[in-house]
Enzyme design. Structure first.
Site, short mmCIF file in Angstrom:
data_model
loop_
_atom_site.label_atom_id
_atom_site.label_comp_id
_atom_site.label_asym_id
_atom_site.label_seq_id
_atom_site.Cartn_x
_atom_site.Cartn_y
_atom_site.Cartn_z
N HIS A 91 38.14 12.17 104.90
CA HIS A 91 38.50 12.38 106.30
C HIS A 91 38.32 13.84 106.70
CE1 HIS A 91 42.61 14.00 105.60
NE2 HIS A 91 42.70 13.11 104.62
N ASP A 98 42.69 18.45 100.96
CA ASP A 98 43.03 17.32 101.83
C ASP A 98 42.46 17.55 103.21
OD1 ASP A 98 44.15 15.03 102.88
OD2 ASP A 98 46.19 15.80 102.90
N GLU A 125 42.73 10.70 109.92
CA GLU A 125 43.52 10.03 108.88
C GLU A 125 44.97 10.50 108.92
OE1 GLU A 125 45.43 9.35 104.98
OE2 GLU A 125 45.05 11.27 105.95
N GLU A 126 45.17 11.80 109.14
CA GLU A 126 46.50 12.38 108.94
C GLU A 126 47.56 11.85 109.89
OE1 GLU A 126 47.38 13.75 106.47
OE2 GLU A 126 45.78 14.94 105.58
N ASP A 152 40.13 10.92 98.64
CA ASP A 152 41.18 11.57 99.42
C ASP A 152 42.39 11.89 98.54
OD1 ASP A 152 42.66 12.64 101.49
OD2 ASP A 152 43.25 10.70 102.32
N HIS A 198 49.36 19.17 102.36
CA HIS A 198 50.00 19.41 103.67
C HIS A 198 50.69 20.77 103.78
CE1 HIS A 198 50.37 14.76 104.45
NE2 HIS A 198 49.13 15.14 104.20
#
Lengths: 459, 459
Positions: free
Chosen positions: B281, B293, B327-328, B355, B425
């Site tokens: 993503h 990520d 995606e997030e 991912d 994140h």
């Protein structure tokens, strides 16, 4: 009736084996849990790297590391903690390291970062300046011979082979340039050596490491340059073969000094005379904090014994954590340890070393008899839950290799090798490069194998 | 005679299979060699992270990443590169995020770093202030009930379980606090939520990530604090349960905006209608450069097709690299992709996602029929030389999960998970956290599986 007895015996044997394996599996789980939930290897490493730092043999930091590890092991209440005196080389880098392309038709002059190889002589304040002769290997050097080499600086530029999955194989395939390059080049009258850094990457990081001068050959100064600069220089030489390279280093080998291996042990409850040693080397290069190489191996080895204490595990055999001194530029500590073991008639049933960085554990390798190898390999299934898949024949470590003359089986802890040669012997081998879980998993894996050896022996 | 024929046929079959496996093994070796010697995934990632940076859906950086990946795939000469328009949520964090312990008997007032959960509402300039009620899970929350919760800030403080080897399992075991915590707390009248960061470590790093508000429940503001601060706060609350916590955030959800999935493909030479998709993503959180990520998964997916081009491999089936958007905090791109696949009657024979970060590859997991799973698992021996040991049933990825309603087998690339939840994140998920060889090995592993699917199908 006979048949029934045999069957019954077999059943008992099988159920005993299964029971024993279940028991081992359960205990190993406890070891990993303790290491992952309440492990202390990471905080030990923080102290060793951040509060003490780089620990070249003979340096004040090496002395501090000796005292720190002694106190650390005492604080954990190991049964005995003691020092093994050993005289070590005392090489110093000097303050100034300068490298420069000079007289380039295209560039004029341009600074190039250099770092002296360990154990190398310095150029002194006048520096060394000459044309460069680039070679890939010693055969090419021999073909060029004295005629082309005399009075020049030899530039060894063979990269590590990126295609090899085991980066230690790639390292072995390139490291003779650093270890023997200066000696080989001096045989043909070279006055200096420039070596491509031993890196897995085309990066801008300097890698030092020891060189070993041969007998009856002039000692010529030698520096490493980064892989990126090596590529740059090589390209430049194609157009401009007459450019000159200047470098200045102030390295020197001083008198040997007194240092120590540090040994901490838990006495065996039933076989105190059977010794299982686990160690790493306390010394490191001076460019960084020596985190992966080999702060990690030291704190993991102490952690093995701490885990046993924390779990209230009383080993049958004597388990020893050994902080070896001077692996990097002399191996004096490893030799001294083996010498004392022989002199004192000690019976080592196994020795393990962690000196491949604090990375993700993938397995162990063993050098020993067929029986000893088979025994270690038979334990592989117990480690599947933890992602270890490589239990193989052959392995050990530099510091424990002298014990092989006493037929001690040597075991090398194998972490994943993909990242090691980014940090090895560089200014960036610092605490931040070590991941806490990876370090802890390594310590747990080592403790689990030591536990199995203690329970079952290797024969 | 019959018997001879059968034996002969069997021999032919065996020798064909052996020949085929040797051929596959040799081709896979070529794929790895190209990736390790001349791979471009790392330089692509450098551009995406350093020149574009964090790419939250709806941001200018997300738009830049769309255009960059389109041009990058065009530059490699893929047969087709196109965009799939999709409306995405546009959540913005706002400039100021403040957290503070107030009215502590012991400390008075003390700043605590906070970061808003993604999709969360802000407090606005007045902030939110109240006593804290610490809970471990939703059951404890329910037991306390409206009486104890109303008007308070709920502090969810259940750590990830360090004992679990698969850190994604540890994440799953703790992540409902972030995903549903605000909704659950609001049901009992809470006015705000503080969540312990989802980290594998007791560190000082903030982890954001999306929360999902339920219907018919007030949307209350919610922030994460670091694991270290969570422990600190929890200790403090034991002595000082009446302390208050203040936090101020200016997050808000704006109108949906137009964005895109980016698709590049190499047309199949013999079965162009059979599609194999591989993707990651393109969006990321805003706190960092989104390297692991999921910049890693994006560049690895592009690299799969580039490797085929570089090796002059002409796939039989159509191979597609897909950069999914959002995606997030919405999965709009993944849903759109599946919707269009159905609408256009596309026949996906497999979809793969990367991912889980650009770490050391250890295997693949597959969701599909027994036959499809068996096929993938039968290829495991081909990957032993590269250290992959985990070929397992079950797997995929968030973006490709909507394709399951069309019975597309989904395959998840599995790198080692030990380090992922240090970066996930956070503000430190940057280019420097990715190791070049690990990233390249991942791309090569993915390309090798795609090659095998292209050669042999999954049925």
């Amino acid at each position: 009736m006979m048949k029934k007895t045999i069957i019954l015996s077999l059943l008992l044997l099988v159920s005993f084996t299964v029971f024993s394996q279940d028991k081992d599996a359960a205990y190993i789980r406890k070891i990993y849990d303790e290491a992952l939930e309440r492990g202390e290897s990471y905080e030990m490493l923080r102290y060793l790297t951040k509060n003490i730092g780089g620990r070249l043999s003979g340096s004040p930091q090496a002395a501090a590391a000796v005292e720190w590890s002694r106190q650390q092991m005492l604080s954990y209440g190991f049964d005995t903690v003691y020092l093994q005196p050993v005289m070590v080389p005392h090489w110093v880098r000097g303050e100034v390291e300068i490298g420069r392309i000079v007289n380039s038709r295209k560039l004029g002059s341009k600074e190039i970062a250099v770092t002296s190889l360990g154990n190398a002589v310095g150029t002194g304040p006048g520096g060394t300046v000459a044309e460069l002769v680039e070679v890939q290997d010693f055969q090419q050097l021999a073909e060029l011979g004295e005629e082309k080499i005399k009075g020049k600086i030899v530039f060894f530029n063979r990269p590590m082979d990126a295609k090899l999955m085991d980066t230690f194989s790639a390292y072995s395939g390139a490291s003779n340039q650093r270890g023997s390059g200066p000696t080989e080049a001096a045989k043909y009258g070279a006055i200096g050596v420039v070596v491509r850094s031993l890196s897995s990457f085309r990066d801008d990081v300097l890698h030092t490491g020891s060189t070993n001068y041969g007998l009856n050959v002039p000692k010529i100064p030698a520096v490493a340059i980064t892989a990126k600069d090596a590529d740059f220089l090589s390209d430049l030489l194609k157009d401009d073969p007459k450019l000159q390279f200047y470098f200045e280093t102030h390295a020197q080998m001083l008198e040997d000094v007194l240092s120590y291996n540090v040994v901490g042990e838990i006495k065996g409850s039933t076989h105190p005379d059977e010794i299982i040693a686990v160690g790493g080397h306390l010394d490191s290069w001076d460019l960084s904090e020596g985190a992966h190489d080999d702060g990690a191996g030291c704190v993991q080895s102490i952690e093995v014994l701490r885990l046993f204490k924390a779990l209230d595990y009383k080993p049958k055999r004597t388990v020893r954590a050994v902080m070896f001194m001077n692996e990097e530029n002399g191996l004096r500590g490893g030799r001294k340890y083996a010498e004392l073991a022989a002199k004192n008639g000690e019976n080592h049933i196994a020795a393990m070393e962690s000196d491949r960085g604090g990375f993700l554990p993938i397995g162990f390798g063993i050098t020993g008899t067929q029986v000893e190898q088979d025994k270690l390999l038979s334990w592989a299934p117990l480690f599947e839950p933890y992602g270890l898949f490589q239990f193989k024949r052959g392995g050990g470590g530099a510091d424990i290799s002298p014990l092989r003359t006493q037929d001690v089986p040597t075991i090398g802890f194998i972490p994943d090798s993909q990242r090691y040669f980014k940090y090895h012997h560089t200014p960036i081998d610092n605490f931040e490069a070590v991941n806490q879980r990876e370090l802890e998993l390594g310590a747990a894996s080592m403790a689990a194998v030591i536990y199995l050896i203690d329970q079952h022996g290797l024969r």
